[in-house]
Design a protein around this motif. Sequence first.
Motif, PDB file in Angstrom:
ATOM      1  N   GLN A 143       0.801  -1.223   0.000  1.00 22.69           N
ATOM      2  CA  GLN A 143       0.000   0.000   0.000  1.00 22.69           C
ATOM      3  C   GLN A 143       0.838   1.279   0.000  1.00 22.69           C
ATOM      4  O   GLN A 143       0.354   2.335  -0.370  1.00 22.69           O
ATOM      5  N   VAL A 144       2.098   1.185   0.395  1.00 22.94           N
ATOM      6  CA  VAL A 144       2.972   2.363   0.408  1.00 22.94           C
ATOM      7  C   VAL A 144       3.105   2.972  -0.994  1.00 22.94           C
ATOM      8  O   VAL A 144       3.324   4.172  -1.137  1.00 22.94           O
ATOM      9  N   LYS A 147       0.428   5.788  -1.551  1.00 18.84           N
ATOM     10  CA  LYS A 147       0.221   6.827  -0.532  1.00 18.84           C
ATOM     11  C   LYS A 147       0.372   8.248  -1.074  1.00 18.84           C
ATOM     12  O   LYS A 147      -0.230   9.170  -0.567  1.00 18.84           O
TER      13      LYS A 147
END
Length: 162
Positions: A143-144, A147
């Motif tokens: 998920q980084v 971001k």
Amino acid sequence: PLRLCTNGSKRRDKKGISECTFVKIKEMNRLKINVVTLKEDEYLIRDSIRFENCSYLQLFIDDEDIATYPDFEDILIVPTELYKSSLQSGEYLLFTCACGVADDGGWATIKVTHSEAIVQWDFLRGKPYCFKFSKENYLKEVQVINKEDYTFIPKEIVFPEI
């Protein structure tokens, strides 16, 4: 006394009575993904190519940067493929050479398999590799990528010929 269990393993307790109840423990790898953004005066050189004003992924498996593995120097992680690999099982080009042409660096797709609790990578790179991550760890780390609005390298990817 040492006794042989029906599954072939040996076990001894304090009284010498064999106890053949085992909990199967699977060794899991730990994934950590860092986004590195190069500032105005910083640059990265991979495979003699200089990159500036961009971001790239740093991938750690069990606290070791995968770029330090033999035959992994000068790799770049392909963010779009890594993200897709978090959605479902399949073949994904997770690594490529710095120029973005997978065949130039001898890179092929990686088999990514999802089970209920595990995401597994299987591939060959001089030798067979198999990494198993908890699904929770994998999804959290991937998920980084989403971001912020990063300008990732390589900008263009040429997939390996089959």
